[in-house]
Write a protein that holds these residues in place. Structure first.
Motif, PDB file in Angstrom:
ATOM      1  N   GLY A 196      -8.268   4.699   3.220  1.00 17.99           N
ATOM      2  CA  GLY A 196      -7.974   6.017   3.771  1.00 17.99           C
ATOM      3  C   GLY A 196      -7.163   6.886   2.832  1.00 17.99           C
ATOM      4  O   GLY A 196      -7.296   8.116   2.841  1.00 17.99           O
ATOM      5  N   LEU A 197      -6.322   6.264   2.008  1.00 15.58           N
ATOM      6  CA  LEU A 197      -5.496   6.996   1.047  1.00 15.58           C
ATOM      7  C   LEU A 197      -6.218   7.215  -0.282  1.00 15.58           C
ATOM      8  O   LEU A 197      -5.635   7.789  -1.212  1.00 15.58           O
ATOM      9  CB  LEU A 197      -4.197   6.229   0.794  1.00 15.58           C
ATOM     10  N   LYS A 198      -7.472   6.755  -0.365  1.00 20.41           N
ATOM     11  CA  LYS A 198      -8.288   6.878  -1.587  1.00 20.41           C
ATOM     12  C   LYS A 198      -7.635   6.168  -2.773  1.00 20.41           C
ATOM     13  O   LYS A 198      -7.655   6.642  -3.901  1.00 20.41           O
ATOM     14  CB  LYS A 198      -8.568   8.354  -1.904  1.00 20.41           C
ATOM     15  N   LEU A 199      -7.040   5.019  -2.474  1.00 21.01           N
ATOM     16  CA  LEU A 199      -6.500   4.146  -3.503  1.00 21.01           C
ATOM     17  C   LEU A 199      -7.415   2.936  -3.637  1.00 21.01           C
ATOM     18  O   LEU A 199      -8.317   2.740  -2.822  1.00 21.01           O
ATOM     19  CB  LEU A 199      -5.072   3.727  -3.147  1.00 21.01           C
ATOM     20  N   GLU A 200      -7.176   2.086  -4.635  1.00 24.63           N
ATOM     21  CA  GLU A 200      -8.113   1.008  -4.950  1.00 24.63           C
ATOM     22  C   GLU A 200      -7.442  -0.359  -4.913  1.00 24.63           C
ATOM     23  O   GLU A 200      -6.233  -0.476  -5.112  1.00 24.63           O
ATOM     24  CB  GLU A 200      -8.710   1.243  -6.345  1.00 24.63           C
ATOM     25  N   VAL A 213       0.834  -1.206   0.000  1.00 24.66           N
ATOM     26  CA  VAL A 213       0.000   0.000   0.000  1.00 24.66           C
ATOM     27  C   VAL A 213       0.868   1.256   0.000  1.00 24.66           C
ATOM     28  O   VAL A 213       0.654   2.193  -0.782  1.00 24.66           O
ATOM     29  CB  VAL A 213      -0.957   0.008   1.206  1.00 24.66           C
ATOM     30  N   HIS A 214       1.857   1.287   0.885  1.00 25.91           N
ATOM     31  CA  HIS A 214       2.724   2.466   0.973  1.00 25.91           C
ATOM     32  C   HIS A 214       3.569   2.620  -0.291  1.00 25.91           C
ATOM     33  O   HIS A 214       3.847   3.739  -0.724  1.00 25.91           O
ATOM     34  CB  HIS A 214       3.602   2.371   2.210  1.00 25.91           C
ATOM     35  N   GLN A 215       3.968   1.501  -0.883  1.00 28.32           N
ATOM     36  CA  GLN A 215       4.723   1.555  -2.131  1.00 28.32           C
ATOM     37  C   GLN A 215       3.867   2.177  -3.230  1.00 28.32           C
ATOM     38  O   GLN A 215       4.327   3.059  -3.975  1.00 28.32           O
ATOM     39  CB  GLN A 215       5.156   0.142  -2.525  1.00 28.32           C
ATOM     40  N   LEU A 216       2.620   1.728  -3.352  1.00 32.06           N
ATOM     41  CA  LEU A 216       1.709   2.284  -4.347  1.00 32.06           C
ATOM     42  C   LEU A 216       1.487   3.774  -4.102  1.00 32.06           C
ATOM     43  O   LEU A 216       1.493   4.580  -5.045  1.00 32.06           O
ATOM     44  CB  LEU A 216       0.375   1.536  -4.305  1.00 32.06           C
ATOM     45  N   SER A 217       1.301   4.156  -2.849  1.00 31.97           N
ATOM     46  CA  SER A 217       1.078   5.560  -2.510  1.00 31.97           C
ATOM     47  C   SER A 217       2.255   6.434  -2.945  1.00 31.97           C
ATOM     48  O   SER A 217       2.070   7.531  -3.488  1.00 31.97           O
ATOM     49  CB  SER A 217       0.847   5.696  -1.003  1.00 31.97           C
ATOM     50  N   ARG A 218       3.469   5.946  -2.746  1.00 29.57           N
ATOM     51  CA  ARG A 218       4.657   6.699  -3.156  1.00 29.57           C
ATOM     52  C   ARG A 218       4.716   6.839  -4.683  1.00 29.57           C
ATOM     53  O   ARG A 218       5.068   7.904  -5.202  1.00 29.57           O
ATOM     54  CB  ARG A 218       5.927   6.008  -2.641  1.00 29.57           C
ATOM     55  N   TYR A 219       4.360   5.773  -5.401  1.00 25.60           N
ATOM     56  CA  TYR A 219       4.363   5.831  -6.862  1.00 25.60           C
ATOM     57  C   TYR A 219       3.343   6.852  -7.375  1.00 25.60           C
ATOM     58  O   TYR A 219       3.622   7.629  -8.292  1.00 25.60           O
ATOM     59  CB  TYR A 219       4.048   4.458  -7.455  1.00 25.60           C
ATOM     60  N   VAL A 220       2.148   6.827  -6.789  1.00 25.85           N
ATOM     61  CA  VAL A 220       1.099   7.766  -7.206  1.00 25.85           C
ATOM     62  C   VAL A 220       1.548   9.205  -6.962  1.00 25.85           C
ATOM     63  O   VAL A 220       1.375  10.080  -7.817  1.00 25.85           O
ATOM     64  CB  VAL A 220      -0.223   7.462  -6.466  1.00 25.85           C
TER      65      VAL A 220
END
Length: 252
Positions: free
Chosen positions: A228-232, A189-196
């Motif tokens: 919470g991060l509005k990711l899917e 999740v945190h990896q995806l958030s950083r990429y976005v």
């Protein structure tokens, strides 16, 4: 399975129990009974005295459940510090994290049950083949992730690492896809958030960027963080075909 169990513990017994097992962080803790819950952080809330189930997992995630409903009324996907103390002859559990700054305070009024459970983590479902093979299959068939998805690039370099799939959806929005063969956790999740965040920083401010974590399953705390991060999250069970696998030099 049951490491320790207390029925109708006193405040002193409960505080000692929680201190003992939160110190090791190697078991699942459940506490059921009447309590009052206070939250301070990005907002503030207080749950009046009532019957609740508190669950504290080995990874530090905390959930507090109402008697009804599938979602916890309060949760922390990660805790940095958990402390049990005695205040006015009552046990108080305080769980806090530093980023963001949040604190959940549980005043234990009348606890009926406290359990420490040894639950071994199962490997769970894993997609056959390597992540490279999964990436290749989904780049050729992005509709398995979402109808109308068009892949623009694979292994796109960013300031924080290589993005598995970079795409556009049917509405023209940019999509960052992180792939996992096994159950997705907080790290994914945190990896995806950083990429976005990295992609948004490179695009015009008006550009819309979505983040999708594609995996066979996801842990509950990770799913809460993702929301919470509005990711899917997209559940994926795609397998490389025999022809694709053979072309890559072997079978799985």
């Amino acid at each position: 399975m049951i490491r320790e169990q207390l029925l109708q513990p006193t405040a002193v017994e409960l505080a000692a129990f929680l201190t003992r097992h939160t110190r090791t962080c190697d078991c699942l803790i459940q506490v059921a009974g009447q309590a009052e819950v206070t939250y301070q952080g990005r907002a503030a809330s207080t749950a009046d005295a009532g019957n609740y189930l508190l669950i504290l997992k080995c990874d530090g995630s905390l959930q507090i459940h109402h008697p009804k409903g599938i979602k916890p009324m309060n949760w922390q996907p990660k805790t940095d510090r958990v402390v049990a103390t005695l205040e006015d002859n009552l046990c108080v559990l305080t769980a806090s994290r530093t980023s963001p700054a949040e604190t959940v305070r549980v005043l234990m009024l009348d606890i009926q049950l406290a359990q420490a459970l040894d639950i071994q983590e199962e490997v769970g479902f894993v997609i056959a083949g390597t992540e490279a093979q999964l990436q290749q299959t989904l780049s050729r068939h992005p509709e398995l992730i979402e109808p109308g998805l068009t892949v623009l690039d694979r292994e796109l370099m960013s300031s924080v690492g290589d993005i598995d799939l970079y795409a556009k959806d049917a509405q023209g929005r940019f999509v960052v896809v992180e792939l996992k063969r096994a159950k997705a956790t907080h790290d994914a999740v945190h990896q995806l958030s950083r990429y976005v965040d990295a992609v948004r920083a490179k695009l015009p401010k008006r550009a819309k960027v979505r983040g999708i974590l594609a995996a066979p399953s996801i842990t509950t705390p990770a799913a809460l963080t993702l929301e919470g991060l509005k990711l899917e999250f997209k559940e994926i069970h795609a397998l490389p075909s025999a022809q694709e696998t053979a072309a890559q030099g072997g079978l799985f």
